[in-house]
Scaffold this motif. Structure first.
Motif, short mmCIF file in Angstrom:
data_model
loop_
_atom_site.label_atom_id
_atom_site.label_comp_id
_atom_site.label_asym_id
_atom_site.label_seq_id
_atom_site.Cartn_x
_atom_site.Cartn_y
_atom_site.Cartn_z
N GLU A 5 -46.90 38.03 113.85
CA GLU A 5 -46.43 38.97 112.83
C GLU A 5 -46.48 38.35 111.43
OE1 GLU A 5 -43.16 41.89 113.49
OE2 GLU A 5 -42.07 40.57 112.11
N LEU A 6 -46.04 37.10 111.31
CA LEU A 6 -46.05 36.44 110.00
C LEU A 6 -47.47 36.27 109.49
CD1 LEU A 6 -43.34 33.68 110.53
CD2 LEU A 6 -43.08 35.84 109.31
N LEU A 7 -48.38 35.88 110.36
CA LEU A 7 -49.77 35.69 109.96
C LEU A 7 -50.40 37.00 109.53
CD1 LEU A 7 -51.96 33.53 109.72
CD2 LEU A 7 -52.65 34.06 112.07
N ALA A 8 -50.16 38.06 110.29
CA ALA A 8 -50.71 39.37 109.94
C ALA A 8 -50.14 39.86 108.61
CB ALA A 8 -50.40 40.38 111.05
N HIS A 9 -48.85 39.65 108.39
CA HIS A 9 -48.22 40.08 107.14
C HIS A 9 -48.78 39.28 105.96
CE1 HIS A 9 -44.84 42.54 105.62
NE2 HIS A 9 -44.82 41.65 104.65
N ASP A 10 -48.98 37.99 106.15
CA ASP A 10 -49.54 37.15 105.10
C ASP A 10 -50.95 37.61 104.74
OD1 ASP A 10 -49.64 34.68 103.40
OD2 ASP A 10 -51.17 34.11 104.86
N GLU A 11 -51.78 37.86 105.75
CA GLU A 11 -53.15 38.30 105.49
C GLU A 11 -53.16 39.65 104.78
OE1 GLU A 11 -55.24 38.22 109.18
OE2 GLU A 11 -55.51 36.05 109.16
N ALA A 12 -52.26 40.54 105.16
CA ALA A 12 -52.20 41.85 104.51
C ALA A 12 -51.85 41.72 103.03
CB ALA A 12 -51.18 42.74 105.22
N LEU A 13 -50.91 40.83 102.72
CA LEU A 13 -50.53 40.62 101.32
C LEU A 13 -51.68 40.02 100.52
CD1 LEU A 13 -46.83 39.38 101.52
CD2 LEU A 13 -47.68 41.65 100.92
N HIS A 14 -52.43 39.12 101.14
CA HIS A 14 -53.58 38.53 100.44
C HIS A 14 -54.65 39.60 100.17
CE1 HIS A 14 -52.44 34.40 100.15
NE2 HIS A 14 -52.27 34.26 101.44
N ARG A 15 -54.87 40.49 101.13
CA ARG A 15 -55.84 41.56 100.90
C ARG A 15 -55.39 42.48 99.77
NH1 ARG A 15 -55.97 41.60 106.62
NH2 ARG A 15 -54.55 43.39 106.69
N GLN A 16 -54.10 42.80 99.76
CA GLN A 16 -53.57 43.65 98.69
C GLN A 16 -53.67 42.96 97.34
OE1 GLN A 16 -49.66 44.39 100.24
NE2 GLN A 16 -50.23 46.33 101.18
N SER A 17 -53.40 41.66 97.34
CA SER A 17 -53.46 40.90 96.09
C SER A 17 -54.88 40.84 95.55
CB SER A 17 -52.92 39.48 96.32
OG SER A 17 -52.92 38.75 95.12
N SER A 18 -55.87 40.74 96.45
CA SER A 18 -57.27 40.72 96.02
C SER A 18 -57.67 42.06 95.43
CB SER A 18 -58.17 40.37 97.20
OG SER A 18 -57.88 39.08 97.69
N ALA A 19 -57.16 43.13 96.01
CA ALA A 19 -57.49 44.47 95.51
C ALA A 19 -56.76 44.78 94.22
CB ALA A 19 -57.13 45.52 96.57
N ASP A 20 -55.56 44.20 94.04
CA ASP A 20 -54.73 44.44 92.86
C ASP A 20 -54.22 43.10 92.36
OD1 ASP A 20 -52.94 45.10 90.91
OD2 ASP A 20 -51.65 46.34 92.18
N PRO A 21 -54.93 42.44 91.39
CA PRO A 21 -54.53 41.11 90.92
C PRO A 21 -53.11 41.05 90.40
CG PRO A 21 -56.72 41.67 90.12
CD PRO A 21 -56.15 42.92 90.74
N GLY A 22 -52.52 42.16 90.00
CA GLY A 22 -51.16 42.16 89.49
C GLY A 22 -50.12 42.27 90.58
N LEU A 23 -50.56 42.32 91.83
CA LEU A 23 -49.62 42.54 92.92
C LEU A 23 -48.61 41.42 93.04
CD1 LEU A 23 -48.98 44.51 95.25
CD2 LEU A 23 -50.34 43.03 96.73
N ALA A 24 -49.01 40.21 92.69
CA ALA A 24 -48.10 39.07 92.83
C ALA A 24 -46.84 39.25 92.00
CB ALA A 24 -48.80 37.78 92.43
N GLN A 25 -46.93 40.11 91.00
CA GLN A 25 -45.77 40.33 90.14
C GLN A 25 -44.91 41.50 90.62
OE1 GLN A 25 -45.30 38.07 87.80
NE2 GLN A 25 -47.24 37.13 88.45
N LYS A 26 -45.33 42.10 91.73
CA LYS A 26 -44.60 43.26 92.22
C LYS A 26 -43.78 42.90 93.44
CE LYS A 26 -48.46 46.19 90.75
NZ LYS A 26 -49.51 47.12 91.20
#
Length: 335
Positions: free
Chosen positions: A309-330
């Motif tokens: 679960e942790l690995l899948a969640h981490d990968e999902a956040l990285h994909r979202q961050s790549s699609a939206d560079p500002g995601l790290a601030q959200k």
């Protein structure tokens, strides 16, 4: 894998070794660009480029090249189906670089960088089938492997080493906590392991783990980096609740999970709501945690489900961050 640590040890003991890198992939392949191995003269190796025939043949070629004890650099491209009979159907470019004791000083410097930096970049001039000395870059490149040629025809190899890791605040050093630390040892997590009971911690721990024994574990959340994952599995439900309350209110964590049952979740939601935490924030608390398809209650089995679960969640956040560079601030809880 700490590539340069292995290279340093090999150069000291064997005098030479090969650094194997997947430099580019197209289509379906066993591993991604940037996967690496270190191969010794006797064909022993560290790391993996995905196994199968590709890895078998590359190890054979690398070991043969290493036994010549001559520094070299070759780049080959293979079609996994036509060339190797593998069913993946993709293509992979693989570099094999032979290093000798002449590179020991550089290898030692880069091994130190692996310890002190999560990731770093290097560059080296490439000419006539050989690679010049690597230099550390002030800014790491975007890709793990790229060859650039300037107007004069000089080719330069740029490489990215290390892994981007997710910080995990793990509260509780009980049976499942111990098993989870072992399950996450080879995965891209940097773990701060917190408990108030010193006797609960084992002696040796994986290199990505820092043990912290404090009287007030929940207060450690104030020192956690933004985007960290928070997992509570302490000996006390009251402490688990306090950790969840602080984590949810801070609103800077990428994952907030607590071990338990659906009954525990219901009680926590009621108690946390009574503390003034609204339902929008409470929706970010994950409980129970772990893969729901795993029914075993053995600590190692529970830990395996949580690791997935942790690995899948981490990968999902990285994909979202790549699609939206500002995601790290959200706020990214529970997404």
């Amino acid at each position: 894998m700490r590539v340069w640590g292995h290279i340093t040890n090999c150069l000291k003991t064997d005098g030479s070794c090969a650094l194997v890198t997947i430099s580019r992939v197209d289509g379906s392949t066993p591993r991604e660009a940037g996967a690496r191995m270190v191969v010794r003269p006797d064909a022993a190796f560290y790391g993996t480029i995905g196994g199968g025939t590709l890895e078998f043949e590359v190890i054979r070629m690398a070991a043969e090249a290493v036994r010549e004890e001559r520094e070299s650099f070759v780049l080959n491209t293979v079609s996994l189906g036509p060339d190797l009979g593998q069913c993946c159907g993709g293509r992979a470019s693989v570099s094999i670089e032979v290093l000798t004791r002449n590179s020991l000083e550089t290898a030692m410097q880069l091994a130190e960088a692996e310890v002190s930096l999560s990731s770093f970049g290097t560059c080296a001039e490439l000419s006539g089938g050989s690679l010049g000395p690597r230099r550390l870059l002030e800014t790491a490149p975007d890709s793990p492997f790229a060859i650039s040629e300037d107007k004069t025809g000089t080719a330069t190899l740029y490489e990215l080493f290390g892994n981007e890791t997710r910080h995990l605040m793990l509260f509780g050093a009980g049976h499942v906590g111990k098993a989870l630390v072992l399950a996450l040892a080879p995965l891209p997590f940097e773990i701060t392991w917190v408990d108030s009971r010193p006797v609960q911690f084992p002696g040796p721990v994986p290199s990505n783990v820092t043990k912290v024994c404090v009287d007030n574990p929940a207060a450690m959340l104030d020192e956690a980096p933004e985007g960290a994952f928070v997992v509570a599995m302490t000996h006390s439900h009251a402490l688990d609740e306090e950790i969840m309350a602080r984590a949810l209110l801070k609103q800077t964590f990428g994952y907030c999970g607590v071990i338990g049952s659906k009954t525990k979740r219901a009680r926590f939601l009621k108690r946390l709501n009574a503390r003034g935490i609204d339902n929008a924030l409470l929706s970010h608390m994950i409980c129970p945690i772990g893969a729901s398809t795993v029914k075993s209650k053995h600590p190692a089995a529970i830990a395996a489900g949580i690791a997935v679960e942790l690995l899948a969640h981490d990968e999902a956040l990285h994909r979202q961050s790549s699609a939206d560079p500002g995601l790290a601030q959200k706020i990214t809880h529970g997404q």
